[in-house]
Every structure is written in structure tokens, then in C-alpha cells.
Write a protein that holds these residues in place. Structure first.
Motif, mmCIF file in Angstrom:
data_model
loop_
_atom_site.group_PDB
_atom_site.id
_atom_site.type_symbol
_atom_site.label_atom_id
_atom_site.label_comp_id
_atom_site.label_asym_id
_atom_site.label_seq_id
_atom_site.Cartn_x
_atom_site.Cartn_y
_atom_site.Cartn_z
ATOM 1 N N GLU A 295 0.787 -1.226 0.000
ATOM 2 C CA GLU A 295 0.000 0.000 0.000
ATOM 3 C C GLU A 295 0.821 1.278 0.000
ATOM 4 O OE1 GLU A 295 -2.509 -0.314 3.410
ATOM 5 O OE2 GLU A 295 -3.086 -2.396 2.967
ATOM 6 N N GLY A 296 2.135 1.132 0.147
ATOM 7 C CA GLY A 296 2.972 2.324 0.219
ATOM 8 C C GLY A 296 2.873 3.032 1.550
ATOM 9 N N ALA A 297 2.389 2.340 2.585
ATOM 10 C CA ALA A 297 2.260 2.934 3.912
ATOM 11 C C ALA A 297 3.638 3.261 4.477
ATOM 12 C CB ALA A 297 1.518 1.974 4.844
ATOM 13 N N ALA A 298 3.697 4.287 5.305
ATOM 14 C CA ALA A 298 4.966 4.664 5.938
ATOM 15 C C ALA A 298 5.449 3.521 6.825
ATOM 16 C CB ALA A 298 4.783 5.927 6.765
ATOM 17 N N TYR A 299 6.736 3.207 6.739
ATOM 18 C CA TYR A 299 7.300 2.123 7.534
ATOM 19 C C TYR A 299 7.963 2.718 8.777
ATOM 20 C CZ TYR A 299 9.555 -2.249 8.708
ATOM 21 O OH TYR A 299 9.951 -3.397 9.361
ATOM 22 N N PRO A 300 7.691 2.158 9.980
ATOM 23 C CA PRO A 300 8.185 2.773 11.223
ATOM 24 C C PRO A 300 9.695 2.839 11.373
ATOM 25 C CG PRO A 300 6.383 1.244 11.681
ATOM 26 C CD PRO A 300 6.771 1.040 10.243
ATOM 27 N N CYS A 301 10.427 1.994 10.635
ATOM 28 C CA CYS A 301 11.886 1.972 10.799
ATOM 29 C C CYS A 301 12.578 1.972 9.439
ATOM 30 C CB CYS A 301 12.309 0.746 11.609
ATOM 31 S SG CYS A 301 14.079 0.716 11.986
ATOM 32 N N PRO A 302 12.629 3.114 8.762
ATOM 33 C CA PRO A 302 13.336 3.179 7.477
ATOM 34 C C PRO A 302 14.847 3.147 7.681
ATOM 35 C CG PRO A 302 12.606 5.365 8.130
ATOM 36 C CD PRO A 302 12.038 4.408 9.146
ATOM 37 N N LEU A 303 15.573 2.980 6.603
ATOM 38 C CA LEU A 303 17.030 2.944 6.702
ATOM 39 C C LEU A 303 17.594 4.216 7.320
ATOM 40 C CD1 LEU A 303 18.159 1.315 3.321
ATOM 41 C CD2 LEU A 303 18.084 0.263 5.598
#
Length: 320
Positions: A295-303
Motif C-alpha cells: 500500500e505504500g504505507a509509511a514504515y516505522p523503521c526506514p534505513l
């Protein structure tokens, strides 16, 4: 909607006992393949996921067109190489922490992620747990007033297992890389701040750091942490403000070390405690990852978040 089909690179014990099971249980995910040349190790995974395909090499799994995403539980020093190779093979990647051994390695990771158009992230599960989402919300609401000190400890004792990859220099061992990511990242996640200056007392055995007492300053508060692989098991995080104290008594290994509890003590010795029984942050991590992919939802732990934690580890090692 079709599930995200996962492969696991390597039959690590942690993958067998935790993450592969989490993938198998997560909504929107399918544990579809494993890469291992050991029939005995594969049997441990087939015990709960009998339908998985088993590839005899990592490259063979990455070449599998039926796999959308891979989980990488390999020793620390192999994380960057195999994350990049998986991205280049067109797979989304969830890699165990620490995803890198130095901040500079994130340049290649971010470049590979952006070039591939795939999601790549460190398996930093605690930010997916509702106790940490709640801690962040309470802090931002001013529940404890102006923050003065973050105090945290994470320890265990594995001296009886000298062959463990955590006890070897060549595989990226040491308490800072293994569990410092939690004590450092927890403070950064809740407050949104980055350290300005750090000092450290480290102890090494056979070249491996086994104890680290870190102190320093963030822009608005003082910080103290202890990580060790040579102490009796203990873990807690305390956010001490001018108007209250927020404590997490099982911040990192919920349902294993203890039940996750968050308490806030304010004026008049009033204590409010919230408990989170039965929450599996590994399952939540996989579900959030799959949601971000679909869904392209924001991920809580990006790089970018993981890069900040590695920068903090680098600061400590430089301050030794």
C-alpha cells in the motif's frame, strides 16, 4: 489481495524460533522458501511450515521468481552484502540488526534501495510494539514534563558460548552491535533527538566488546546506558522528567524476558500502568512491512532511522 511471499536466507536458530514463525503467522504474508544446504536444519522449519521450498544456496533463493521479499538473519558482517544482492535481485529486504557495521555503509544500502524501488529495512522490531508507540505518544503529550534523563540497561551473559557469533570479532560481535541498537534507538525513537556528545567505558575480551557504559548529552536531556554480554539478564528504560517518570520494565524482549509494561509516575506518587499481554512485535513488524510494500504505507523503521543509530554506535567506538 495476494500475500507477500517470503524467503529466509539461512537456517539461523532465531529465524527458526521467531522470525520465520512470525512470517508464517502474519496477515498478508506467506513463508514460502528457505535457503539452507542442511536437511536437518530445514526440518526445523518444515515442522511448522511443511509446504516451504528449500533452496540449497542463497543465490538460488534470490533467483526464485516466486519470492517477493527476503528476511536475512545472517551474521552481522554479511548483512550489507546480502541486502544489496537481494535488492539487485528484485526482492524487498528485511535484514536483522545491525544492518550495517558502520554509518558509511548506509550510502551503498540507500543507493541500492532507491535504485531497486524496493523496501529495505532493518529488523528493529521494538518500534512496532504498542508499548513503544504509546511511550512516544505520552512523551510528546508532555506526560512527564521536560525530559531530564534517559537511563537504560540491557544485559545477558553468553560467556559459556565462546563460539557464538556475538563473541567473535570476525562476525561483527559485541554488545553494542547486538543490543546497543535497542538502548540507543529507543531514546532516539521516543524523543526524535540525536546525540551531541558521548563518552564511554568499554571492556573487551579477545578483541570483542562485552561491556559498554555510555553517557552523554542530547540537545535537551542527559543519556546513560549499559549494555553487556557478561552480566545477569536485565532490561529497562526510564524517561525521567521534571514532572514524572515513565518506565518500561520489559522494553526489548516482550513475552520472553517478561510481560511488556509501561508505567507513568506523577505527583502524589500516582502510578498508571499499562500492560500489553500477548503482543508479538515480530508479527507486527512483518505485517507493517507487508503493508508498506502493498500500500505504500509509511514504515516505522526506514534505513534513515537505522543510520542514526549506527552513527551513535560509531560515536561511542570513536570515544573509547
Amino acid at each position: 489481495m495476494e500475500p507477500i511471499r517470503w524467503g529466509v536466507l539461512g537456517a539461523a536458530k532465531f529465524a527458526r524460533d521467531q522470525m520465520a514463525r512470525a512470517i508464517h503467522a502474519a496477515e498478508g504474508a506467506e513463508f514460502a522458501a528457505l535457503a539452507t544446504s542442511s536437511p536437518e536444519k530445514a526440518a526445523g522449519f518444515r515442522a511448522f511450515a511443511p509446504g516451504i521450498r528449500v533452496h540449497e544456496s542463497y543465490d538460488a533463493l534470490l533467483a526464485d521468481p516466486e519470492i517477493d521479499a527476503v528476511y536475512i538473519p545472517l551474521p552481522n558482517h554479511l548483512h550489507v552484502e546480502w541486502t544489496i544482492r537481494a535488492l539487485e535481485a528484485g526482492k524487498h529486504v528485511l535484514c536483522e540488526k545491525p544492518i550495517a557495521m558502520a554509518e558509511g555503509q548506509f550510502d551503498d544500502l540507500v543507493a541500492a534501495r532507491d535504485a531497486s524501488g524496493k523496501l529495505a529495512a532493518e529488523a528493529y522490531m521494538i518500534v512496532h510494539h504498542p508499548q513503544w508507540q504509546r511511550a512516544k505518544a505520552l512523551y510528546e503529550e508532555g506526560a512527564i514534563g521536560k525530559l531530564v534523563l534517559v537511563d537504560t540497561v540491557f544485559s545477558y551473559d553468553n560467556r559459556a558460548d565462546p563460539g557464538n557469533i556475538r563473541n567473535k570479532v570476525e562476525t561483527g560481535g559485541g554488545s553494542l552491535h547486538d543490543i546497543g541498537v535497542y538502548t540507543f534507538g529507543a531514546a532516539r525513537f521516543v524523543t526524535g533527538e540525536e546525540p551531541e556528545a558521548l563518552s564511554a567505558r568499554l571492556r573487551r575480551e579477545n578483541g570483542v566488546e562485552v561491556f559498554a557504559h555510555v553517557t552523554g548529552d542530547f540537545p535537551s536531556f542527559r543519556y546513560s546506558s549499559v549494555t553487556s554480554m557478561r552480566m545477569f539478564p536485565r532490561q529497562y528504560v526510564t524517561f525521567h522528567g521534571e514532572k514524572g517518570v515513565m518506565r518500561l520494565s520489559c522494553p526489548f524482549n516482550a513475552n520472553v524476558f517478561d510481560q511488556a509494561e509501561l508505567s507513568v509516575e506523577t505527583a502524589g506518587f500516582t502510578v498508571r500502568t499499562e500492560r500489553f499481554p500477548g503482543v508479538n512485535h515480530y508479527v507486527l513488524q512483518v505485517e507493517n512491512f507487508c503493508r508498506a510494500v502493498r500500500e505504500g504505507a509509511a514504515y516505522p523503521c526506514p534505513l534513515e532511522f537505522s543510520r542514526g543509530t549506527q552513527r551513535m554506535i560509531d560515536m561511542v567506538l570513536a570515544a573509547e
